[in-house]
Design a protein around this motif. Structure first.
Motif, mmCIF file in Angstrom:
data_model
loop_
_atom_site.group_PDB
_atom_site.id
_atom_site.type_symbol
_atom_site.label_atom_id
_atom_site.label_comp_id
_atom_site.label_asym_id
_atom_site.label_seq_id
_atom_site.Cartn_x
_atom_site.Cartn_y
_atom_site.Cartn_z
ATOM 1 N N ALA A 1 -20.314 47.482 52.609
ATOM 2 C CA ALA A 1 -19.009 47.906 53.115
ATOM 3 C C ALA A 1 -17.917 47.713 52.071
ATOM 4 N N PHE A 2 -17.964 48.489 51.036
ATOM 5 C CA PHE A 2 -16.854 48.511 50.083
ATOM 6 C C PHE A 2 -16.674 49.947 49.642
ATOM 7 N N LEU B 247 -10.485 48.121 56.764
ATOM 8 C CA LEU B 247 -11.705 48.063 57.581
ATOM 9 C C LEU B 247 -12.367 46.688 57.547
ATOM 10 N N LEU B 248 -11.581 45.642 57.240
ATOM 11 C CA LEU B 248 -12.141 44.295 57.071
ATOM 12 C C LEU B 248 -12.848 43.785 58.321
ATOM 13 N N ASN B 249 -12.335 44.177 59.491
ATOM 14 C CA ASN B 249 -12.849 43.594 60.729
ATOM 15 C C ASN B 249 -13.923 44.432 61.405
ATOM 16 N N ILE B 250 -14.387 45.462 60.718
ATOM 17 C CA ILE B 250 -15.471 46.273 61.295
ATOM 18 C C ILE B 250 -16.760 45.936 60.568
ATOM 19 N N ASP B 251 -17.795 45.665 61.384
ATOM 20 C CA ASP B 251 -19.092 45.291 60.814
ATOM 21 C C ASP B 251 -19.920 46.557 60.583
ATOM 22 N N PHE B 252 -20.410 46.736 59.383
ATOM 23 C CA PHE B 252 -21.222 47.908 59.062
ATOM 24 C C PHE B 252 -22.632 47.467 58.687
#
Lengths: 149, 319
Positions: free
Chosen positions: B156-157, B147-152
């Protein structure tokens, strides 16, 4: 009791879901952002999750690009991935292995050897964290503060 | 207890009340929808793609395998769709299409049809498939990496990975209420504990899931996590964190109570659930995996036939 009606409903819904799935997979892949959000470094000592956005934007520490990505010939350039120059490099990549591959005049380069990627990261990350006195610090017992096996 | 009216049976003809196996599966699918919708709201369109492909491919494999093996077509009972939905709920939102299709193939063929179809499976098919494909392609199940390229809008870990690698200090910044609502990264259908509880309560209220298994699972996990936490709070997180993080609630309400792989009597159900919670915590705290729910459920599936031996004595005597 499994009627023909049930079967037809399942067929119809499944076909529709398949169409939705194909459209979503084809038309809406997760885009790779121009500026990384998070990066995962896979190393021999375990993976390291680096929150680029947290370091580089006002959401977090608001560091300037050049605080980590160095200048080139004294001038600021568009930041490139660290792995482009710091070995080990991507296989088959047409990139310089030494500053002297491009710069003919050795006198204008202070240190022509390009630092190994892991050394560069360790120097960069630990140096900054120590400077600010926050987050993981240096020390042989502190590897697992960043590296996840 | 012996209500005389309950034992009265009128004479034929009888009328079927309409409740059957399909109703059970469709209701479980309905109960899972809030959690799925929460997952889609957190991860966006990629999660929708995974869920849709998982359900449709599971139905496709069921149709194909029953045709090839010349068995009755059981697509209409909704079991394959449910397996597909549960498998999709376990996956990261960016799961590639071939991983989904391979997973549902494993779930339907190895998880279910190889044992004779519905009711014959000793393991929860979705859980078994997840375990097999996770071992085969573990990098595709690394939630952090996927999910590295999704901005939350939240940290985000993967909270369980952070806990295992860095200790309770790493998760001290997380708000447990936020985790419960769904502000965490994880499997598509596992991020929102609240939505899972809503679905689980619906299933229990309608009688599709007996309360004993989910409650015993949660109690087993809670007590075990509590003991670890009391013994060494600097190494082990508290029980509420373990309850709202990872696959815990999805496992308690949707995965552990699967029909044919869980016991039918009250005491075995309580033991089965409690052992699931206990195993989950043992794996999380002293095992190799950050989230032990999947393997804990496989283990309790394995002991299910033994637990089923605990049953009331039959009336009468053998000659």
């Amino acid at each position: 009791m499994i009627s023909k009606k049930h079967r037809l409903i399942v067929y119809a819904v499944s076909v529709q879901l398949l169409v939705v799935a194909i459209v979503c997979y084809a038309a809406f892949p997760v885009p790779t952002p121009e500026e990384p959000i998070r990066l995962m470094y896979q190393t021999n000592a375990g993976k390291v999750l680096f929150d680029h956005q947290m370091h580089a934007t006002v959401k977090g520490y608001a560091l300037a690009c050049t605080d980590c990505h160095h200048l080139h010939g004294g001038e600021e350039i568009e930041p490139v991935s660290c792995g482009v120059c710091h070995p080990p490099r991507p296989q088959g990549a047409q990139i310089p292995e030494s500053c002297l591959d491009c710069h003919a005049d050795a006198a204008e380069i202070e240190k022509p050897d390009i630092m190994k990627r892991s050394d560069a990261f360790h120097k960069q990350c630990i140096g900054c964290h120590e400077e600010f006195g926050k987050g993981p610090q240096s020390g042989s017992n502190n590897c697992s503060k960043c590296h996840v096996l | 207890m012996n209500n005389a009216k309950k034992l009265l049976v009128s004479h034929a003809p009888f009328w079927h009340i309409g409740s059957a196996v399909p109703e059970r599966h469709y209701n479980t699918i309905i109960a899972a929808l809030p959690a799925v919708l929460m997952g889609i709201s957190v991860f966006g369109v990629p999660a929708l793609a995974v869920i849709c492909l998982s359900v449709s491919s599971a139905v496709g494999w069921e149709l194909l395998i029953t045709r090839l093996s010349k068995r009755p077509n059981t697509v209409g009972d909704g079991n394959a769709a449910l397996i597909g939905l549960l498998f999709g709920m376990l996956l990261p939102a960016t799961a590639t299409w071939w991983l989904v299709i391979t997973g549902t193939f494993v779930a339907i063929l190895i998880g279910k049809q190889i044992f004779g179809g519905i009711g014959g499976n000793p393991f929860n098919p979705a859980v078994l498939a997840y375990a097999i494909v996770r071992i085969s392609w573990k990098n595709y199940f690394d939630i952090d990496a996927q999910l590295l390229n999704i901005d939350f809008a939240f940290p985000a870990f993967n909270p369980l990975v952070a806990l295992k690698a860095f200790g309770p200090d790493a998760i001290s910044q997380l708000n447990l209420g936020d985790l419960l609502i769904g502000h965490q990264i994880g499997g598509i259908g596992a991020v929102s504990g609240l939505a899972i509880i809503v679905g689980g309560v619906y299933l229990i209220a309608r009688g599709f899931v007996r309360w004993e298994i989910p409650l015993a699972f949660i109690a087993g996990l809670f007590i075990t996590a509590g003991i670890f936490h009391i013994v060494d709070p600097s190494r082990y997180a508290g029980p509420i964190f373990h309850l709202v993080a990872g696959y815990t609630l999805l496992g308690a309400f949707f995965l552990a109570p699967e029909d044919s792989s869980s016991p039918v009597n009250a005491i075995p159900m309580l033991l089965y659930g409690a052992m699931g919670g206990l195993m989950t915590m043992l794996i999380r705290n002293i095992g190799a995996y950050p989230d032990g729910v999947i393997y804990a459920i496989l283990v309790i599936n394995l002991i299910n036939p033994l637990l089923d031996k605990i049953r009331p004595k039959a009336l009468g005597k053998a000659a």
